[in-house]
Design a protein around this motif. Structure first.
Motif, PDB file in Angstrom:
ATOM      1  N   PRO A   1       0.802  -1.226   0.000  1.00  0.00           N
ATOM      2  CA  PRO A   1       0.000   0.000   0.000  1.00  0.00           C
ATOM      3  C   PRO A   1       0.834   1.275   0.000  1.00  0.00           C
ATOM      4  O   PRO A   1       0.485   2.258  -0.659  1.00  0.00           O
ATOM      5  N   ARG A   2       1.973   1.264   0.700  1.00  0.00           N
ATOM      6  CA  ARG A   2       2.816   2.476   0.722  1.00  0.00           C
ATOM      7  C   ARG A   2       3.435   2.735  -0.658  1.00  0.00           C
ATOM      8  O   ARG A   2       3.754   3.871  -1.003  1.00  0.00           O
ATOM      9  N   SER A   3       3.597   1.659  -1.445  1.00  0.00           N
ATOM     10  CA  SER A   3       4.182   1.825  -2.782  1.00  0.00           C
ATOM     11  C   SER A   3       3.275   2.636  -3.693  1.00  0.00           C
ATOM     12  O   SER A   3       3.751   3.267  -4.646  1.00  0.00           O
ATOM     13  N   LEU A   4       1.958   2.630  -3.414  1.00  0.00           N
ATOM     14  CA  LEU A   4       1.040   3.415  -4.251  1.00  0.00           C
ATOM     15  C   LEU A   4       1.357   4.902  -4.160  1.00  0.00           C
ATOM     16  O   LEU A   4       1.070   5.658  -5.087  1.00  0.00           O
ATOM     17  N   ASP A   5       1.974   5.330  -3.040  1.00  0.00           N
ATOM     18  CA  ASP A   5       2.269   6.755  -2.853  1.00  0.00           C
ATOM     19  C   ASP A   5       3.464   7.227  -3.683  1.00  0.00           C
ATOM     20  O   ASP A   5       3.681   8.439  -3.805  1.00  0.00           O
ATOM     21  N   VAL A   6       4.256   6.290  -4.204  1.00  0.00           N
ATOM     22  CA  VAL A   6       5.452   6.722  -4.957  1.00  0.00           C
ATOM     23  C   VAL A   6       5.295   6.486  -6.456  1.00  0.00           C
ATOM     24  O   VAL A   6       6.152   6.911  -7.239  1.00  0.00           O
ATOM     25  N   LEU A   7       4.221   5.792  -6.854  1.00  0.00           N
ATOM     26  CA  LEU A   7       3.996   5.539  -8.285  1.00  0.00           C
ATOM     27  C   LEU A   7       3.321   6.741  -8.934  1.00  0.00           C
ATOM     28  O   LEU A   7       2.443   7.374  -8.336  1.00  0.00           O
ATOM     29  N   ARG A   8       3.727   7.061 -10.158  1.00  0.00           N
ATOM     30  CA  ARG A   8       3.063   8.136 -10.903  1.00  0.00           C
ATOM     31  C   ARG A   8       1.731   7.602 -11.442  1.00  0.00           C
ATOM     32  O   ARG A   8       1.554   6.376 -11.573  1.00  0.00           O
ATOM     33  N   PRO A   9       0.776   8.494 -11.749  1.00  0.00           N
ATOM     34  CA  PRO A   9      -0.451   8.016 -12.394  1.00  0.00           C
ATOM     35  C   PRO A   9      -0.092   7.269 -13.679  1.00  0.00           C
ATOM     36  O   PRO A   9       0.758   7.718 -14.446  1.00  0.00           O
ATOM     37  N   GLY A  10      -0.703   6.116 -13.879  1.00  0.00           N
ATOM     38  CA  GLY A  10      -0.364   5.278 -15.039  1.00  0.00           C
ATOM     39  C   GLY A  10       0.750   4.287 -14.743  1.00  0.00           C
ATOM     40  O   GLY A  10       1.043   3.418 -15.560  1.00  0.00           O
ATOM     41  N   GLY A  11       1.390   4.431 -13.565  1.00  0.00           N
ATOM     42  CA  GLY A  11       2.456   3.511 -13.189  1.00  0.00           C
ATOM     43  C   GLY A  11       1.918   2.114 -12.900  1.00  0.00           C
ATOM     44  O   GLY A  11       0.698   1.898 -12.812  1.00  0.00           O
ATOM     45  N   LEU A  12       2.847   1.166 -12.744  1.00  0.00           N
ATOM     46  CA  LEU A  12       2.479  -0.258 -12.622  1.00  0.00           C
ATOM     47  C   LEU A  12       3.044  -0.834 -11.335  1.00  0.00           C
ATOM     48  O   LEU A  12       4.248  -0.689 -11.067  1.00  0.00           O
ATOM     49  N   PHE A  13       2.197  -1.506 -10.561  1.00  0.00           N
ATOM     50  CA  PHE A  13       2.646  -2.225  -9.362  1.00  0.00           C
ATOM     51  C   PHE A  13       2.657  -3.717  -9.671  1.00  0.00           C
ATOM     52  O   PHE A  13       1.632  -4.295 -10.054  1.00  0.00           O
ATOM     53  N   ILE A  14       3.830  -4.351  -9.479  1.00  0.00           N
ATOM     54  CA  ILE A  14       3.945  -5.809  -9.635  1.00  0.00           C
ATOM     55  C   ILE A  14       4.323  -6.370  -8.267  1.00  0.00           C
ATOM     56  O   ILE A  14       5.407  -6.066  -7.749  1.00  0.00           O
ATOM     57  N   GLY A  15       3.452  -7.136  -7.692  1.00  0.00           N
ATOM     58  CA  GLY A  15       3.722  -7.717  -6.383  1.00  0.00           C
ATOM     59  C   GLY A  15       3.932  -9.213  -6.510  1.00  0.00           C
ATOM     60  O   GLY A  15       3.051  -9.932  -6.965  1.00  0.00           O
ATOM     61  N   ILE A  16       5.161  -9.668  -6.125  1.00  0.00           N
ATOM     62  CA  ILE A  16       5.442 -11.104  -6.124  1.00  0.00           C
ATOM     63  C   ILE A  16       5.076 -11.580  -4.727  1.00  0.00           C
ATOM     64  O   ILE A  16       5.717 -11.199  -3.761  1.00  0.00           O
ATOM     65  N   ALA A  17       4.069 -12.413  -4.626  1.00  0.00           N
ATOM     66  CA  ALA A  17       3.596 -12.910  -3.324  1.00  0.00           C
ATOM     67  C   ALA A  17       3.261 -11.768  -2.369  1.00  0.00           C
ATOM     68  O   ALA A  17       3.703 -11.767  -1.221  1.00  0.00           O
TER      69      ALA A  17
ATOM     70  N   ASP B   1      -8.915  -0.519  -4.877  1.00  0.00           N
ATOM     71  CA  ASP B   1      -9.695   0.723  -5.053  1.00  0.00           C
ATOM     72  C   ASP B   1      -8.779   1.945  -4.989  1.00  0.00           C
ATOM     73  O   ASP B   1      -8.905   2.879  -5.777  1.00  0.00           O
ATOM     74  N   ARG B   2      -7.837   1.918  -4.026  1.00  0.00           N
ATOM     75  CA  ARG B   2      -6.902   3.054  -3.899  1.00  0.00           C
ATOM     76  C   ARG B   2      -6.051   3.182  -5.148  1.00  0.00           C
ATOM     77  O   ARG B   2      -5.812   4.281  -5.653  1.00  0.00           O
ATOM     78  N   ALA B   3      -5.577   2.024  -5.664  1.00  0.00           N
ATOM     79  CA  ALA B   3      -4.766   2.052  -6.882  1.00  0.00           C
ATOM     80  C   ALA B   3      -5.583   2.618  -8.037  1.00  0.00           C
ATOM     81  O   ALA B   3      -5.102   3.484  -8.785  1.00  0.00           O
ATOM     82  N   ALA B   4      -6.826   2.152  -8.163  1.00  0.00           N
ATOM     83  CA  ALA B   4      -7.661   2.604  -9.286  1.00  0.00           C
ATOM     84  C   ALA B   4      -7.896   4.105  -9.214  1.00  0.00           C
ATOM     85  O   ALA B   4      -7.786   4.807 -10.236  1.00  0.00           O
ATOM     86  N   SER B   5      -8.159   4.613  -8.017  1.00  0.00           N
ATOM     87  CA  SER B   5      -8.465   6.046  -7.941  1.00  0.00           C
ATOM     88  C   SER B   5      -7.212   6.898  -8.173  1.00  0.00           C
ATOM     89  O   SER B   5      -7.303   8.058  -8.564  1.00  0.00           O
ATOM     90  N   ALA B   6      -6.019   6.309  -7.971  1.00  0.00           N
ATOM     91  CA  ALA B   6      -4.774   7.043  -8.259  1.00  0.00           C
ATOM     92  C   ALA B   6      -4.309   6.805  -9.704  1.00  0.00           C
ATOM     93  O   ALA B   6      -3.253   7.301 -10.099  1.00  0.00           O
ATOM     94  N   GLY B   7      -5.070   6.015 -10.464  1.00  0.00           N
ATOM     95  CA  GLY B   7      -4.695   5.738 -11.861  1.00  0.00           C
ATOM     96  C   GLY B   7      -3.513   4.802 -11.977  1.00  0.00           C
ATOM     97  O   GLY B   7      -2.776   4.825 -12.967  1.00  0.00           O
ATOM     98  N   ILE B   8      -3.304   3.956 -10.958  1.00  0.00           N
ATOM     99  CA  ILE B   8      -2.163   3.028 -10.956  1.00  0.00           C
ATOM    100  C   ILE B   8      -2.649   1.641 -11.382  1.00  0.00           C
ATOM    101  O   ILE B   8      -3.708   1.178 -10.945  1.00  0.00           O
ATOM    102  N   ARG B   9      -1.869   1.011 -12.244  1.00  0.00           N
ATOM    103  CA  ARG B   9      -2.219  -0.322 -12.734  1.00  0.00           C
ATOM    104  C   ARG B   9      -1.641  -1.401 -11.797  1.00  0.00           C
ATOM    105  O   ARG B   9      -0.504  -1.269 -11.338  1.00  0.00           O
ATOM    106  N   LEU B  10      -2.432  -2.429 -11.536  1.00  0.00           N
ATOM    107  CA  LEU B  10      -1.966  -3.555 -10.713  1.00  0.00           C
ATOM    108  C   LEU B  10      -1.794  -4.767 -11.612  1.00  0.00           C
ATOM    109  O   LEU B  10      -2.759  -5.203 -12.257  1.00  0.00           O
ATOM    110  N   ALA B  11      -0.575  -5.301 -11.660  1.00  0.00           N
ATOM    111  CA  ALA B  11      -0.358  -6.520 -12.454  1.00  0.00           C
ATOM    112  C   ALA B  11      -0.932  -7.709 -11.701  1.00  0.00           C
ATOM    113  O   ALA B  11      -0.821  -7.764 -10.469  1.00  0.00           O
ATOM    114  N   PRO B  12      -1.556  -8.667 -12.391  1.00  0.00           N
ATOM    115  CA  PRO B  12      -1.947  -9.897 -11.703  1.00  0.00           C
ATOM    116  C   PRO B  12      -0.703 -10.548 -11.097  1.00  0.00           C
ATOM    117  O   PRO B  12       0.383 -10.445 -11.670  1.00  0.00           O
ATOM    118  N   GLU B  13      -0.882 -11.179  -9.945  1.00  0.00           N
ATOM    119  CA  GLU B  13       0.279 -11.768  -9.269  1.00  0.00           C
ATOM    120  C   GLU B  13       0.920 -12.843 -10.143  1.00  0.00           C
ATOM    121  O   GLU B  13       0.269 -13.833 -10.485  1.00  0.00           O
TER     122      GLU B  13
END
Ligand SMILES: NC(=O)c1ccc[n+]([C@@H]2O[C@H](COP(=O)([O-])OP(=O)(O)OC[C@H]3O[C@@H](n4cnc5c(N)ncnc54)[C@H](OP(=O)(O)O)[C@@H]3O)[C@@H](O)[C@H]2O)c1
Length: 330
Positions: free
Chosen positions: A237-253, A262-274
């Motif tokens: 969750p803290r990583s969402l604060d450093v990503l730019r809008p349109g950025g991508l979060f990839i979480g391994i496990a 919801d927070r990612a979506a409202s910040a315009g951040i993409r979440l990769a499927p695990e």
């Protein structure tokens, strides 16, 4: 009609478990030597890599392999480096005597903690000439995890800003080098003792996550690769604060708390499927090319003989710097 099986009646040394539990459950055993089916190769294993997957599975924790493995007995291990002993019918990529390495069968059992292993030929690649079997066995699972995340998932472009959490781990130190090779500006989080090493590997900035909240330093990040996962559940969750809008979060496990998507979506951040890593001989060939070109190196923390697999697991589980390997043949 299939021909006679040349390995019939032959045995091999291995290390197995008859029940889930502590590292002490890993016990030397003698089992039948496998034979290659059509399109498979039989490899004399010189070294087997140890990954968190191995010790988590041994401990009976949920892992991607747990369902396929079922109840013990098992021979653990998925990473190998060795020499082709025999090829199955129709196999044409390799010949006896070739040095190969591979991530085998995952999530099915591979039985890498043994003198011999078989798998489809396309799960192997030629071992990098520049390194020995101990180092090569440390690369496949960790290297492919990093490579698939940065290329197939992120499609990383030169100049992008990448934040890699747990950069000092087995996957992380390879991811730093691969992201740098692909032209990224790399920010890494790791404990302080690993900072000089990670800078040498290509990190432009290194943050001691114990001393400084990473969001005080990292900003406008295009891609976060979170390898911390369950070790520190607030990293995602803290990583969402450093990503730019349109950025991508990839979480391994990762552990994704309620409201994370919801927070990612409202910040315009993409979440990769695990993602889950899978065997990939072509990907390994690319990693081997980078090793031989001096662009990628794997850090071995310790090498244990096969009959000390229990000590190897205890060591890896307690936080190695880089990779732990079992040496099976010289
Ligand atoms: N899904 C898949 O396909 C897949 C594939 C491979 C790995 N994994 C998972 O990915 C994770 C990493 O694997 P690995 O092989 O790299 O493990 P590893 O070699 O054990 O490394 C984990 C690293 O995490 C670091 N760390 C712990 N807490 C941290 C924090 N809060 N911030 C930053 N770094 C932290 C530690 O380094 P420090 O000394 O710097 O603290 C440690 O070196 C494991 O959970 C593994 O199970 C999943």
């Amino acid at each position: 009609m299939p021909g006679p099986n040349p390995t019939e009646g032959l045995t091999m040394r291995a290390v197995g478990i008859t029940r889930f539990g502590s590292p002490g459950e890993l016990t030397p055993i003698t089992v039948p030597r496998p034979a290659p089916l059509p399109t498979e190769v039989l490899v004399r294993v010189h070294a087997a890599g140890v990954n968190p997957l191995d010790w988590r599975t041994r401990a009976g924790l949920p892992t991607p392999a747990a369902t396929a493995l079922g109840a013990p007995p098992h021979i653990l291990g998925w990473d190998v480096s060795g020499v082709v002993e025999q090829t199955g019918a129709g196999e044409f990529l390799f010949a006896p005597g070739d040095e190969v390495f591979g991530l085998l069968w995952l999530p099915r059992p591979a039985g890498a903690y043994a003198e011999f292993a078989t798998a489809p030929s396309r799960q192997f690649a030629r071992k990098p000439a520049a390194i020995g079997h101990d180092h090569a066995a440390a690369i496949p699972l960790a290297g492919l995890t990093a490579w698939h995340a940065l290329t197939d998932i992120a499609a990383l472009q030169p100049g992008q800003r990448v934040l890699i959490h747990a950069a000092g781990g087995g996957v992380g130190h390879l991811a730093v080098q691969l992201a740098r090779h692909l032209g990224a500006h790399v920010t890494a989080t790791a404990s302080g003792a690993k900072h000089d090493w990670l800078r040498d590997l290509g990190a432009a900035e290194v943050i001691d996550y114990r001393a400084t909240p990473f969001e005080k330093v990292a900003h406008d990040i295009d891609i976060v690769l979170d390898l911390v996962g369950m070790a520190q559940p607030d990293t995602a969750p803290r990583s969402l604060d450093v990503l730019r809008p349109g950025g991508l979060f990839i979480g391994i496990a990762p552990r994704r708390p309620d409201g994370f998507a919801d927070r990612a979506a409202s910040a315009g951040i993409r979440l990769a499927p695990e993602p889950l890593v899978e065997p990939d001989g072509h990907g390994l060939a690319e990693l081997a090319r980078l090793v031989d070109a001096g662009e990628l190196s794997v850090h071995l923390d310790r090498v244990f003989p096969l009959d000390q697999a229990a000590q190897a697991h205890a060591h890896a589980e307690n936080g190695a710097t880089g990779k732990t390997v079992l040496r099976i043949a010289d």
